[in-house]
Design a protein around this motif. Structure first.
Motif, PDB file in Angstrom:
ATOM      1  N   GLY A   1      -0.813   8.866  -8.633  1.00 22.58           N
ATOM      2  CA  GLY A   1      -1.624   7.700  -8.321  1.00 22.58           C
ATOM      3  C   GLY A   1      -0.867   6.390  -8.349  1.00 22.58           C
TER       4      GLY A   1
ATOM      5  N   THR B   1       0.857  -1.177   0.000  1.00 22.96           N
ATOM      6  CA  THR B   1       0.000   0.000   0.000  1.00 22.96           C
ATOM      7  C   THR B   1       0.895   1.230   0.000  1.00 22.96           C
ATOM      8  N   ALA B   2       0.289   2.402   0.068  1.00 20.36           N
ATOM      9  CA  ALA B   2       1.056   3.648   0.066  1.00 20.36           C
ATOM     10  C   ALA B   2       2.016   3.729   1.253  1.00 20.36           C
TER      11      ALA B   2
ATOM     12  N   ASP C   1       6.987   6.711  -2.291  1.00 15.48           N
ATOM     13  CA  ASP C   1       6.130   7.844  -2.625  1.00 15.48           C
ATOM     14  C   ASP C   1       4.954   7.380  -3.478  1.00 15.48           C
ATOM     15  N   THR C   2       3.927   8.203  -3.525  1.00 14.45           N
ATOM     16  CA  THR C   2       2.807   8.006  -4.441  1.00 14.45           C
ATOM     17  C   THR C   2       2.837   9.160  -5.432  1.00 14.45           C
TER      18      THR C   2
ATOM     19  N   LEU D   1       2.152   3.812  -6.979  1.00 16.56           N
ATOM     20  CA  LEU D   1       2.994   3.523  -5.822  1.00 16.56           C
ATOM     21  C   LEU D   1       4.404   3.270  -6.315  1.00 16.56           C
TER      22      LEU D   1
END
Length: 299
Positions: free
Chosen positions: A136, A126-127, A132-133, A138
């Motif tokens: 949108g 997950t983020a 970093d994201t 990852l």
């Protein structure tokens, strides 16, 4: 659990090792003596110490480190319960983190890979698990070569945009292809397995086949197959007026120069902080030494 009852001679040996630390505090030594006296049957190889100039609120300034076997998680549990607490378990890492007479007591051990359930430790990132994201996506950096690992199989244009943003904002660089390639050539699709070992914060990545139970689609951007270029504040090319941020060094003088981003123009001009007129060079011309902009500004 290995039990090493410290005989009087061994106790003195362990304490003698501890007393060799120049920054040893009296409280740390007193805590060590108390631990050896009250828990002589618990496993212990040696002591270490640590101190913090600005400890976190509620945390002791000085700590005593109990050194056990690297994989003696049972020993961590035994020490924790002897000190009226429970071990802190994060993935394969077991930790003791408590205090005794205002001295922090700390220890750590990990479950060996051969005994750890790697299948149960597999997860989908997950983020919170990546660097970093971006747009949108990852994105996490990988290794010392600047490669990027992107979760999923996004379109090429999205991968290039995320790569550009990462290098520009995080590294202050532009990633450029070389040897007649384009950056899209550096994109490789794969399938991988993310495993929370030693902990989820220290996950490891394994390449797997698409049909593996824990397979996650990933995309690699291999920066090692590219050329990284410093970037500065946007500056318009004096010849074609196209704005760009590319910086380099003149191959003969070593002077800092701007590079026009247009492949059809290719002009270069000095990074001139003194307001001197730029000395332009075309890409296909012979490259003369650039003028010393400092002297130019003073003439």
């Amino acid at each position: 659990m290995p039990i090493n009852p410290p005989a009087p001679e061994r106790t003195q040996h362990v304490l003698a090792q501890l007393e060799q630390y120049a920054s040893l505090q009296i409280g740390q030594l007193a805590a060590a003596r108390r631990l050896l006296r009250q828990h002589p049957s618990l496993p212990l190889d040696s002591f270490g110490i640590s101190s913090s100039i600005t400890p976190e609120p509620g945390r002791p300034q000085h700590s005593l480190i109990l050194r056990l076997g690297a994989h003696d998680t049972a020993g961590i549990t035994a020490w924790a319960r002897a000190l009226d607490t429970e071990p802190l378990i994060d993935g394969a890492r077991h930790r003791l983190n408590t205090a005794l007479d205002d001295i922090g007591i700390w220890a750590s051990a990990t479950v060996p890979e051969t005994e750890y359930d790697m299948d149960q430790a597999a997860f989908t990132p997950t983020a919170d698990d990546v660097t970093d994201t971006i747009g949108g996506l990852l994105v996490t950096d990988s290794g010392d070569d600047g490669d990027l690992l992107i979760i999923g199989h996004p379109p090429v244009r999205d991968v290039l945009a995320a790569t550009s943003a990462y290098y520009r904002e995080t590294c202050g660089l532009r990633l450029r292809a070389f040897d007649g390639h384009v950056l899209a050539d550096n994109i490789h699709r794969d399938w991988g397995e993310f495993v929370a070992y030693l902990t989820r914060a220290e996950w490891r990545f394994n390449s797997v086949t698409e049909d593996a139970p824990s397979a996650v689609p990933v995309t690699w951007m291999y920066a090692r197959d590219s050329h990284s270029q410093d970037i500065g504040a946007p500056a318009p090319c004096p010849a074609c007026r196209r704005p760009g941020r590319g910086l380099d060094y003149h191959p003969q003088t070593g002077q800092r120069i701007h590079l026009c981003p247009s492949p059809l123009c290719g002009h270069q001009w000095p990074v001139d902080t003194f307001g001197a007129s730029p000395n332009l060079t075309r890409k296909n011309d012979a490259v003369p030494p650039l003028a010393d902009t400092t002297n130019g500004a003073n003439t």
